[in-house]
Design a protein around this motif. Structure first.
Motif, PDB file in Angstrom:
ATOM      1  N   LYS A 193       0.839  -1.192   0.000  1.00 26.35           N
ATOM      2  CA  LYS A 193       0.000   0.000   0.000  1.00 26.35           C
ATOM      3  C   LYS A 193       0.872   1.239   0.000  1.00 26.35           C
ATOM      4  O   LYS A 193       2.097   1.164  -0.033  1.00 26.35           O
ATOM      5  N   THR A 199      -3.282   4.360   2.150  1.00 27.72           N
ATOM      6  CA  THR A 199      -4.334   3.582   1.489  1.00 27.72           C
ATOM      7  C   THR A 199      -4.487   2.253   2.194  1.00 27.72           C
ATOM      8  O   THR A 199      -3.606   1.811   2.938  1.00 27.72           O
ATOM      9  N   ASP A 251      -1.055  -1.224  -4.392  1.00 27.93           N
ATOM     10  CA  ASP A 251      -0.971   0.183  -4.766  1.00 27.93           C
ATOM     11  C   ASP A 251       0.499   0.519  -4.993  1.00 27.93           C
ATOM     12  O   ASP A 251       1.343   0.298  -4.113  1.00 27.93           O
ATOM     13  N   SER A 268      -3.041   1.017  -9.244  1.00 32.59           N
ATOM     14  CA  SER A 268      -3.486  -0.063  -8.365  1.00 32.59           C
ATOM     15  C   SER A 268      -4.262  -1.095  -9.156  1.00 32.59           C
ATOM     16  O   SER A 268      -4.976  -0.756 -10.109  1.00 32.59           O
ATOM     17  N   ARG A 281      -6.556  -2.920  -7.623  1.00 36.71           N
ATOM     18  CA  ARG A 281      -7.642  -3.224  -6.690  1.00 36.71           C
ATOM     19  C   ARG A 281      -8.945  -3.601  -7.394  1.00 36.71           C
ATOM     20  O   ARG A 281      -9.804  -4.257  -6.798  1.00 36.71           O
TER      21      ARG A 281
END
Length: 640
Positions: free
Chosen positions: A97, A111, A117, A133, A135
């Protein structure tokens, strides 16, 4: 698994301890890093780079780098805001992150959630950070507001990875790299206009950075002929030209130090370059992994060391390596009484004591060998001593019928190194490969070290530094775009003594120490680090640091007089001209001539005599020795 809210509450507490670096099992200094990144302060006077999973601060002129953070968060790819706040990738063991790091080294997570990330860069307003990212599946671009940690989506292109974003100093331009089915492209958005393609290739593109006047983008390009910096001139149409070649450029963005000067990383180093010029300038640095910080280059001895006892004899060499600093001491006397060193101090007139002088030799600690070779016999003692080995540590054997240790060495019946038992492993092998939490893994490694266990890991940083000694067969060692490894990797492997499980260690024969010292230097260790592996570090590993490994009062009188320059070529430590083992003086030729003397040399005012005969003992007569007035024995120059 704690909730994200709880995690965000607890992790700053952990990160606040990051700057307090835990005591390292390995101590070394390096001046190169593999795949490091550099960022600069607003005025360009301070640089920050990443190395060994932590951030380091450095004056722009170079010098000794100061650790800003510890290894717990695996911080990489820093980018510095005008006020000195840094955003970086970080991994506490749960996920990669983004983290904010203050000028004092304190850190907090920026984050959270799922996904990786990466590649954070500040917007010029200092309130937002752009990053990539995965995600949502494929890699997309996002922005996070550092005032409230809200995240907004900037791109969403299924099936395409959008990587390495950059924002111009004006805030008007945004650039990034896309990757689709083996095609790499550089895209540019100007304000609210639709993005346009400005450069593409069938090979890797990475790390764009926009010139402060919005006229050029510099990125790392990897064509078949080698890695290069490419300048993409933002004309209409855009034109791409090679800016610099013949360096191992890392996949990290250049840092603009004004309109025409940039800093970057390549060949393991930090460099600066005037835009458009061929020549680069090196920013030389050294980073020390050590609980005590950088070692001094001078000894702490000031000549005021008190005389603890009346010494039996004095050894006076041309130079002394005391085992504690990577430099020679001169003008030093080492006083021995019985089997101990009782004084290491300034050379002076010594009345009523024999002085053994070796003006062209180096005096250094005796070597320690960990483990007995198979089938070792008592008569192997003299050859071991002749190789400079003054202590052999008997380690627990996994064999069903381990060989019996030789008799006679410790009693003095046969010349040989002292035979001692090392700390017995408690728990044998500790495997930390399944522990993702970095703080817990480091704690487990320290626990294993304390118990004497061997630790196996699959991570180079920070596990080897903390004391792990076995790398799993599938462990990945970092390499640069050109496939190279620099000092940070090579010297850590050498200094830690780590062994990859796929490798078969060499069989340590009685006189293999010379080749082992050469091998360590070939692997990247300095001569000082290689010597410590067989002196101070070996003693510490088996709990003998209070009696061996250094030349200091109270330590056992185990010393070598060697030819050559062992702090330049460590293998010279095995070029032995004389040995002191437990206070007893030997020479290699004397050991060869009489490996089993009829009567052990007594500890007396003159250790060159045997029994009451007054004649020279074969253990010490390999030199043509003459005695001068004042009780001094003068030895001729040591042949080199």
């Amino acid at each position: 698994m704690p909730s994200d809210r709880l995690r965000r509450t607890l992790l700053p507490l952990l990160a606040g301890m990051a700057a307090a670096v835990p005591a390292a099992a390995v101590e070394l200094g390096v001046s190169e890093g593999t795949n490091i990144a550099v960022t600069a302060s607003a005025d360009g006077h301070a640089l920050v780079f990443d190395l060994y999973d932590r951030l380091w601060r450095l004056d722009r002129r170079g010098g000794v780098a100061e650790p800003l953070t510890g290894p717990e968060l695996a911080l990489r790819r820093p980018d510095m805001r005008d006020d000195g706040t840094i955003v970086a990738e970080g991994d506490d063991g749960t996920a990669r992150k983004l983290w904010l790091v203050g000028p004092d080294g304190s850190a907090r997570p920026l984050t959270d959630g799922e996904g990786r990330d990466t590649a954070p860069r500040w917007y010029p307003d200092g309130r937002r950070v752009i990053f990539s990212s995965d995600r949502a599946g494929s890699a997309d671009l996002y922005a996070v507001d550092v005032t409230d940690d809200t995240v907004s989506t900037l791109t969403r292109t299924p099936g395409t990875d959008e990587l390495d974003p950059a924002v111009s100093a004006s805030g008007r331009l945004t650039a990034w790299i896309t990757r689709t089915a083996g095609r790499w492209e550089l895209w540019l958005r100007d304000g609210a206009a639709a993005p346009r393609l400005v450069h593409s290739a069938g090979h890797r593109l990475s790390a764009p950075s926009i010139r402060p006047d919005d006229s050029v983008i510099v990125l790392v390009e990897e064509p078949p002929e080698g890695v290069q910096l490419t300048a993409v001139i933002l004309s209409d149409p855009a034109v791409a030209k090679a800016l610099a070649r013949d360096e191992d450029f890392f996949r990290r963005p250049v840092e603009w130090l004004g309109r025409n000067r940039l800093a970057y990383t390549a060949d393991g180093r930090v460099r600066t370059r005037i835009f458009g010029e061929l020549r680069a300038t090196e920013v030389a640095w050294t980073a020390w992994i050590s609980p005590a910080g950088p070692p001094g280059i001078q000894s702490a001895l000031d000549g005021a060391t008190p005389l603890l006892h009346h010494g039996r004899y004095v050894i006076r060499a041309g130079r002394v390596f005391d085992g504690s600093v990577p430099a020679y001491l001169e003008g030093i006397d080492v006083v021995v009484e019985d089997d101990r060193i009782v004084e290491v101090g300034e050379r002076r007139q010594r009345d009523g004591v024999d002085v053994l002088e070796f003006p062209d030799a180096v005096l250094m600690p005796g070597l320690l060998q960990l483990g007995l070779p198979d089938g070792v016999r008592a008569e192997d003692g003299p050859p071991l001593l002749g190789c400079g080995i003054t202590t052999v540590v008997e380690l627990p054997s996994p064999a069903a019928n381990p060989s019996s240790p030789p008799d006679g060495w410790n009693s003095g019946a046969v010349p040989g190194p002292a035979l001692v038992s090392g700390q017995s492993p408690d728990g044998g092998l500790v495997d930390v490969r399944g522990i993702r939490d970095r703080a817990r893994r480091l704690e487990r490694i320290r626990e294993a070290r304390t118990a004497g266990a061997t630790v196996i890991t699959d991570r180079l940083y920070p596990d080897l530094e903390a004391g792990a000694s076995l790398l799993g067969a599938g462990s990945e060692l970092p390499t640069s775009p050109a496939g190279r490894r620099y000092e940070d990797v090579r010297r850590l492997l050498a200094a830690s003594g780590a062994t990859r499980i796929a490798e078969r260690p060499a069989n340590p024969g009685p006189c293999s120490v010379q080749e082992q010292l050469r091998r360590l230097q070939r692997q990247g260790a300095s001569a000082y680090e290689a010597l410590r592996r067989y002196t101070a570090e070996a003693a510490r590993l088996v709990g003998l640091e209070d009696s061996r490994g250094h030349l200091e009062p109270g330590h056992r009188a185990d010393m070598l007089l060697v030819a050559g320059d062992p702090l330049r070529e460590a293998a010279d430590a095995a070029d032995v001209r004389a040995i002191v083992a437990g206070g007893r003086f030997f020479t290699p030729a004397g050991l060869t001539a009489a490996p089993t003397p009829a009567a052990p040399a007594e500890v007396s005012d003159n250790l060159t005599k045997s029994g009451d005969s007054g004649e020279m003992s074969p253990m010490s007569d390999s030199f043509d020795i003459t005695k001068s007035g004042g009780g001094s024995w003068h030895y001729p120059p040591v042949p080199r």
